[in-house]
Design an enzyme around this catalytic site. Structure first.
Site, PDB file in Angstrom:
ATOM      1  N   ASN A   1      -3.658   6.459  -1.214  1.00 24.36           N
ATOM      2  CA  ASN A   1      -3.405   6.429   0.231  1.00 24.36           C
ATOM      3  C   ASN A   1      -2.714   7.694   0.726  1.00 24.36           C
ATOM      4  OD1 ASN A   1      -4.712   4.051   0.519  1.00 24.36           O
ATOM      5  ND2 ASN A   1      -2.882   2.769   0.493  1.00 24.36           N
TER       6      ASN A   1
ATOM      7  N   HIS B   1      -0.846  -1.950  -7.102  1.00 24.71           N
ATOM      8  CA  HIS B   1      -1.649  -1.763  -5.895  1.00 24.71           C
ATOM      9  C   HIS B   1      -3.133  -1.897  -6.220  1.00 24.71           C
ATOM     10  CE1 HIS B   1      -3.007   1.026  -2.421  1.00 24.71           C
ATOM     11  NE2 HIS B   1      -2.956  -0.228  -2.023  1.00 24.71           N
TER      12      HIS B   1
ATOM     13  N   GLU C   1      -3.227   0.916  -8.994  1.00 22.40           N
ATOM     14  CA  GLU C   1      -2.125   1.862  -9.176  1.00 22.40           C
ATOM     15  C   GLU C   1      -0.901   1.064  -9.635  1.00 22.40           C
ATOM     16  OE1 GLU C   1      -3.036   5.315  -5.865  1.00 22.40           O
ATOM     17  OE2 GLU C   1      -2.146   3.460  -5.151  1.00 22.40           O
TER      18      GLU C   1
ATOM     19  N   SER D   1       0.827  -1.204   0.000  1.00 26.03           N
ATOM     20  CA  SER D   1       0.000   0.000   0.000  1.00 26.03           C
ATOM     21  C   SER D   1       0.861   1.254   0.000  1.00 26.03           C
ATOM     22  CB  SER D   1      -0.869   0.035   1.255  1.00 26.03           C
ATOM     23  OG  SER D   1      -1.692  -1.102   1.316  1.00 26.03           O
TER      24      SER D   1
END
Ligand SMILES: NC(=O)c1ccc[n+]([C@@H]2O[C@H](COP(=O)([O-])OP(=O)(O)OC[C@H]3O[C@@H](n4cnc5c(N)ncnc54)[C@H](O)[C@@H]3O)[C@@H](O)[C@H]2O)c1
Length: 293
Positions: free
Chosen positions: A190, A140, A152, A119
């Protein structure tokens, strides 16, 4: 390079979801767990998810059987040797992932691309820890992987354009929407999301409102599908803490210092849905939890 066979390492929330996505897209999937029991539990979880889709008439029973038949659960990393792409999705801990990367480097054939579902950890640090720094890339996926459309794709400084293209095409072949992010903590989503989730915990600590009202407020006021505490429980509080620690390490912003309550809950192993309780209680989730691989 054409990807036909995909290896997945780690049979937790994300490993199981990505295995389902890849098998549904027609890839042969080898999922590696540390014990056969957890590999079997993971396959059962995928079977259950497919079963729900059959009930809703989204796929047929024959589709479900064919998808499951494409997934093999193993314990030996050597079984990943002939995968064109191996995606690791084990616990969010740099030391654990580095150790796994060196084992994968030894077990996989020279051409295998090793991707990580981290992450927030630095892709470059994982890449330079193996002999194939050009064939390492971040991929991701989002939780739940079977539902969320985004991936991602994160090239490290060393990632070759060919490796990036294979990862991008694989995401597309899985029916996902890829976006490209630089190798910075938290990538795109994130980096924006976690300071907000952390601020929600601080708001709770400050007795500004109850968790239920904060969740209701963000859903009703911002149109978010989930409130911050529902989302933290879905992600897992241990993963959330690891993400915030990494964001703070790179950005040194006060908003990224993990809230004390988050640390305490992780220490108490109140990790969210996967342990049956976090900010909310999930009694049935605890009973059906995927055991550790
Ligand atoms: N949970 C999310 O919302 C989410 C979303 C996107 C990406 N991720 C990333 O996916 C990865 C896995 O997260 P998850 O949510 O599936 O976690 P999880 O806790 O559900 O699963 C972690 C898996 O790692 C295994 N593991 C633990 N220690 C290990 C070790 N020493 N060696 C090998 N395996 C080990 C566990 O047994 C388990 O199968 C993490 O890198 C996380 O950051 C998580």
């Amino acid at each position: 390079m054409t990807v036909k066979r995909v290896g997945i390492v780690g049979s937790g929330i994300m490993g199981a979801g990505i295995a389902e996505v890849a098998a549904k897209a027609g890839f042969d999937v080898v999922i590696r767990s540390r014990s056969q029991e957890s590999a079997d539990t993971c396959l059962a979880k995928v079977g259950k998810s497919l079963g729900r889709q059959v009930e809703k008439d989204k796929i047929t029973a024959a589709d479900s059987e064919a998808i499951l038949a494409r997934i093999k659960g193993v314990t030996d990393l050597a079984e990943l040797e002939y995968c064109e792409l191996v995606l690791e999705s084990v616990v969010e801990d740099l030391g654990t992932k580095k150790q796994l990367f060196s084992e994968l480097d030894a077990a996989c054939s020279a051409g295998t691309i090793i991707a990580t579902n981290t992450s927030t950890l630095p892709i470059l640090e994982l890449a330079v820890s193996v002999s194939r720094a050009d064939r390492v890339v971040g991929m991701h996926f989002f939780n739940p992987a079977a539902v969320m459309p985004l991936v991602e794709v994160v090239p490290a400084l060393t990632t070759s354009p060919e490796t990036f293209d294979v990862a991008w095409e694989f995401a597309l072949a899985c029916g996902k929407t890829p976006v490209k992010s630089k190798d910075q903590a938290g990538f795109i989503v994130n980096a924006l999301l976690f300071p907000y989730l952390n601020a929600a915990i601080r708001m709770l600590e400050g007795d500004i409102a109850t968790k239920e009202d904060i969740d209701t407020a963000m859903k009703g006021g911002c149109g978010f599908p989930m409130g911050p505490f529902e989302l933290l429980d879905l992600i897992g509080l241990d993963t959330s803490l690891a993400v915030l620690e990494r964001l703070y390490e790179e950005r040194r912003e006060p908003g990224c210092v993990p809230a004390g309550k988050l640390r305490q809950m992780v220490m108490a192993r109140q990790l969210g849905r996967k342990t049956g309780g976090g900010f909310y209680a999930y009694p049935t989730a605890a009973a059906s939890k995927v055991s550790s691989s």
